[in-house]
Design an enzyme around this catalytic site. Structure first.
Site, PDB file in Angstrom:
ATOM      1  N   ARG A  55      24.516   5.800 -19.959  1.00  0.00           N
ATOM      2  CA  ARG A  55      26.002   4.647 -20.467  1.00  0.00           C
ATOM      3  C   ARG A  55      24.648   3.769 -20.397  1.00  0.00           C
ATOM      4  O   ARG A  55      23.390   2.998 -20.242  1.00  0.00           O
ATOM      5  CB  ARG A  55      26.102   4.786 -18.980  1.00  0.00           C
ATOM      6  CG  ARG A  55      25.810   4.496 -17.796  1.00  0.00           C
ATOM      7  CD  ARG A  55      26.097   3.657 -16.725  1.00  0.00           C
ATOM      8  NE  ARG A  55      25.659   1.798 -16.989  1.00  0.00           N
ATOM      9  CZ  ARG A  55      24.833   1.790 -17.319  1.00  0.00           C
ATOM     10  NH1 ARG A  55      23.836   2.435 -16.880  1.00  0.00           N
ATOM     11  NH2 ARG A  55      24.709   0.437 -17.320  1.00  0.00           N
ATOM     12  N   ARG A  89      33.277   5.690 -26.641  1.00  0.00           N
ATOM     13  CA  ARG A  89      33.546   4.304 -25.845  1.00  0.00           C
ATOM     14  C   ARG A  89      33.346   3.295 -26.843  1.00  0.00           C
ATOM     15  O   ARG A  89      32.675   3.006 -27.650  1.00  0.00           O
ATOM     16  CB  ARG A  89      32.258   3.998 -25.277  1.00  0.00           C
ATOM     17  CG  ARG A  89      32.088   5.481 -24.302  1.00  0.00           C
ATOM     18  CD  ARG A  89      31.385   4.775 -23.201  1.00  0.00           C
ATOM     19  NE  ARG A  89      31.860   3.680 -21.874  1.00  0.00           N
ATOM     20  CZ  ARG A  89      31.485   2.790 -20.841  1.00  0.00           C
ATOM     21  NH1 ARG A  89      29.937   3.508 -20.852  1.00  0.00           N
ATOM     22  NH2 ARG A  89      31.374   2.023 -20.075  1.00  0.00           N
ATOM     23  N   GLN A 187      26.937   0.538 -11.040  1.00  0.00           N
ATOM     24  CA  GLN A 187      25.765   0.313 -11.686  1.00  0.00           C
ATOM     25  C   GLN A 187      24.569  -0.311 -10.979  1.00  0.00           C
ATOM     26  O   GLN A 187      23.224  -0.172 -11.469  1.00  0.00           O
ATOM     27  CB  GLN A 187      25.954  -0.588 -13.341  1.00  0.00           C
ATOM     28  CG  GLN A 187      26.754   0.398 -14.204  1.00  0.00           C
ATOM     29  CD  GLN A 187      27.983   0.798 -13.829  1.00  0.00           C
ATOM     30  OE1 GLN A 187      28.231  -0.136 -12.756  1.00  0.00           O
ATOM     31  NE2 GLN A 187      29.180   0.874 -14.699  1.00  0.00           N
ATOM     32  N   ASP A 227      27.189  -5.652 -24.550  1.00  0.00           N
ATOM     33  CA  ASP A 227      28.176  -4.425 -24.598  1.00  0.00           C
ATOM     34  C   ASP A 227      27.893  -4.973 -26.292  1.00  0.00           C
ATOM     35  O   ASP A 227      28.305  -4.452 -27.559  1.00  0.00           O
ATOM     36  CB  ASP A 227      29.356  -3.825 -24.384  1.00  0.00           C
ATOM     37  CG  ASP A 227      28.789  -3.187 -23.409  1.00  0.00           C
ATOM     38  OD1 ASP A 227      28.452  -3.818 -21.752  1.00  0.00           O
ATOM     39  OD2 ASP A 227      29.010  -1.854 -23.523  1.00  0.00           O
ATOM     40  N   LYS A 238      29.540  -5.442 -18.516  1.00  0.00           N
ATOM     41  CA  LYS A 238      30.527  -5.175 -17.693  1.00  0.00           C
ATOM     42  C   LYS A 238      31.740  -6.367 -17.133  1.00  0.00           C
ATOM     43  O   LYS A 238      31.167  -7.373 -16.112  1.00  0.00           O
ATOM     44  CB  LYS A 238      29.246  -4.989 -16.617  1.00  0.00           C
ATOM     45  CG  LYS A 238      29.126  -3.997 -15.298  1.00  0.00           C
ATOM     46  CD  LYS A 238      31.151  -2.893 -15.804  1.00  0.00           C
ATOM     47  CE  LYS A 238      30.759  -2.053 -16.839  1.00  0.00           C
ATOM     48  NZ  LYS A 238      31.528  -1.131 -17.073  1.00  0.00           N
TER      49      LYS A 238
HETATM   50  O1  MRU Z   1      29.961   0.852 -18.955  1.00  0.00           O
HETATM   51  P1  MRU Z   1      28.186   0.657 -19.018  1.00  0.00           P
HETATM   52  O2  MRU Z   1      27.774   1.367 -17.711  1.00  0.00           O
HETATM   53  O3  MRU Z   1      28.034   1.492 -19.727  1.00  0.00           O
HETATM   54  O4  MRU Z   1      28.242  -0.978 -18.614  1.00  0.00           O
HETATM   55  C1  MRU Z   1      27.205  -1.351 -19.367  1.00  0.00           C
HETATM   56  C2  MRU Z   1      27.102  -2.598 -19.326  1.00  0.00           C
HETATM   57  O5  MRU Z   1      28.198  -3.708 -19.015  1.00  0.00           O
HETATM   58  C3  MRU Z   1      25.249  -3.220 -19.201  1.00  0.00           C
HETATM   59  O6  MRU Z   1      25.324  -4.868 -18.444  1.00  0.00           O
HETATM   60  C4  MRU Z   1      25.309  -3.353 -20.606  1.00  0.00           C
HETATM   61  O7  MRU Z   1      25.310  -2.266 -22.043  1.00  0.00           O
HETATM   62  C5  MRU Z   1      23.951  -3.779 -21.137  1.00  0.00           C
HETATM   63  S1  MRU Z   1      23.232  -2.242 -21.359  1.00  0.00           S
HETATM   64  C6  MRU Z   1      21.627  -2.921 -21.319  1.00  0.00           C
END
Ligand code: MRU
Length: 333
Positions: A55, A89, A187, A227, A238
């Site tokens: 992830r 995703r 996370q 993201d 997130k």
């Molecule tokens: O749902 P996830 O755990 O994949 O979400 C991850 C995040 O929101 C991170 O902050 C983002 O991908 C940046 S990772 C360097």
């Protein structure tokens, strides 16, 4: 990233390829067990991305490039592999960027495995640069808040938000990290695991505690990952990032977004155009597989939220630290 295995410190990556098998840390098992998952074909690759074995936007992109390379090596239908991976995703821009990169490399006649390795090496190097640039923002004795996990687990190595923190620590700055637990998938525990492996001082806090610590003047800066970042600087990260940004502004605390250029989506005018992934209700109704909600309760589970650019002090990229007005310059290089 440094990982302690049987009392020995080893340097490993989050995802890599051996022969035609894609190997990765199984992030579902952390922080209690360090286990590895082998993806043997593109359906496995779609599974690991969708189910968050791997992830974090840049790690998802890296897994996808390996997935396409594997499909080429196995003489599979590449168009189909790309189509299936694109459906895993929707919010992480790196996923689509990575697939487009691979299709382009294949069209140009380049060796797929070599192209995939080149992509991942470049990404790791970008994260290192994010660390080196971002470190300069961190003063001695700084207390830094971070949300979710934007560490090596999310980016193959170093991290985005965690890269400046790692480099501040390597440069012997005294720092302390406030780690949001990050419901619903926690996370923050991955971030805590990474920081423990590095020996970086921190505490995990409940998601809704950040405002309390900000008002107590216990937080000097916030660094988060992203993201997808729209052309104007609005960005998806997130769920819960938006409220941290508002709280930071209210308390006059600098708020930085750390991300490689592959996370910027120059095709989107602003954050309203970013598609937000809605995940299963169970992630909210249960904690670590154990139901905590009444039997008949239902839930909403948006995985990301949008933070408007006006709340962002700056973007830490591999090309330096920029303001929202300078984003368009990134596209031209
Ligand atoms: O749902 P996830 O755990 O994949 O979400 C991850 C995040 O929101 C991170 O902050 C983002 O991908 C940046 S990772 C360097």
């Amino acid at each position: 990233m440094k990982v302690k295995i049987k009392n020995k410190t080893k340097n490993i990556r989050t995802v890599w390829m051996e022969k035609n098998i894609i190997k990765m840390i199984d992030q579902r098992k952390l922080p209690f067990q360090l286990k590895f998952f082998n993806a043997k074909n593109y359906n496995d690759v779609a599974f690991v991305i969708k189910n968050m074995v791997v992830r974090g936007a840049p790690s998802i992109g890296a897994t996808a490039v390996y997935g396409i390379a594997q499909a080429v090596m196995q003489k599979k239908n590449i168009k189909n592999a790309a189509k299936i991976l694109r459906k895993t995703r929707p919010t992480a821009h790196d996923l689509f960027y990575a697939i487009d990169y691979m299709l382009n490399e294949i069209r140009s006649g380049n060796d797929a495995k070599t192209s995939a390795e080149r992509y991942v090496e470049k990404l790791v190097n970008e994260c290192k640069k994010i660390g080196i640039y971002g470190e300069k923002l961190i003063k001695n004795n700084y207390k830094i808040l971070t949300h979710c996990n934007a560490g090596a687990l999310a980016t193959v190595d170093y991290g985005t938000a965690l890269a400046p923190i790692r480099f501040a620590h390597y440069n012997k700055k005294k720092i302390f990290v406030f780690v949001d637990e990050t419901r619903p998938r926690l996370q923050g525990m991955l971030t805590s695991w990474e920081l423990l492996n590095e020996g970086i001082k921190h505490r995990v806090i409940a998601d809704n505690a950040a405002g309390y610590f900000m008002r107590q003047k216990m937080i000097d800066m916030v660094i988060v990952g992203a993201d997808r970042i729209a052309k104007n600087g609005d960005f998806a990260n997130k769920i819960g990032t938006y409220e941290k940004a508002i709280l930071a502004k209210e308390n006059s605390i600098p708020f930085y977004v750390a991300a490689p250029v592959s996370t910027f989506d120059f095709g989107l005018k602003n954050g309203d155009e970013i598609r937000i992934e809605e995940r299963k209700e169970d992630e909210v109704l249960c904690i670590k597989g154990k139901r905590v909600a009444p039997e008949k309760a239902k839930a909403f589970n948006p995985a990301f939220d949008i933070t408007p650019k006006k709340n962002v002090t700056g973007y830490i990229t591999e090309r330096g630290i920029i303001r929202s007005g300078e984003i368009k310059k990134l596209k031209s290089v």
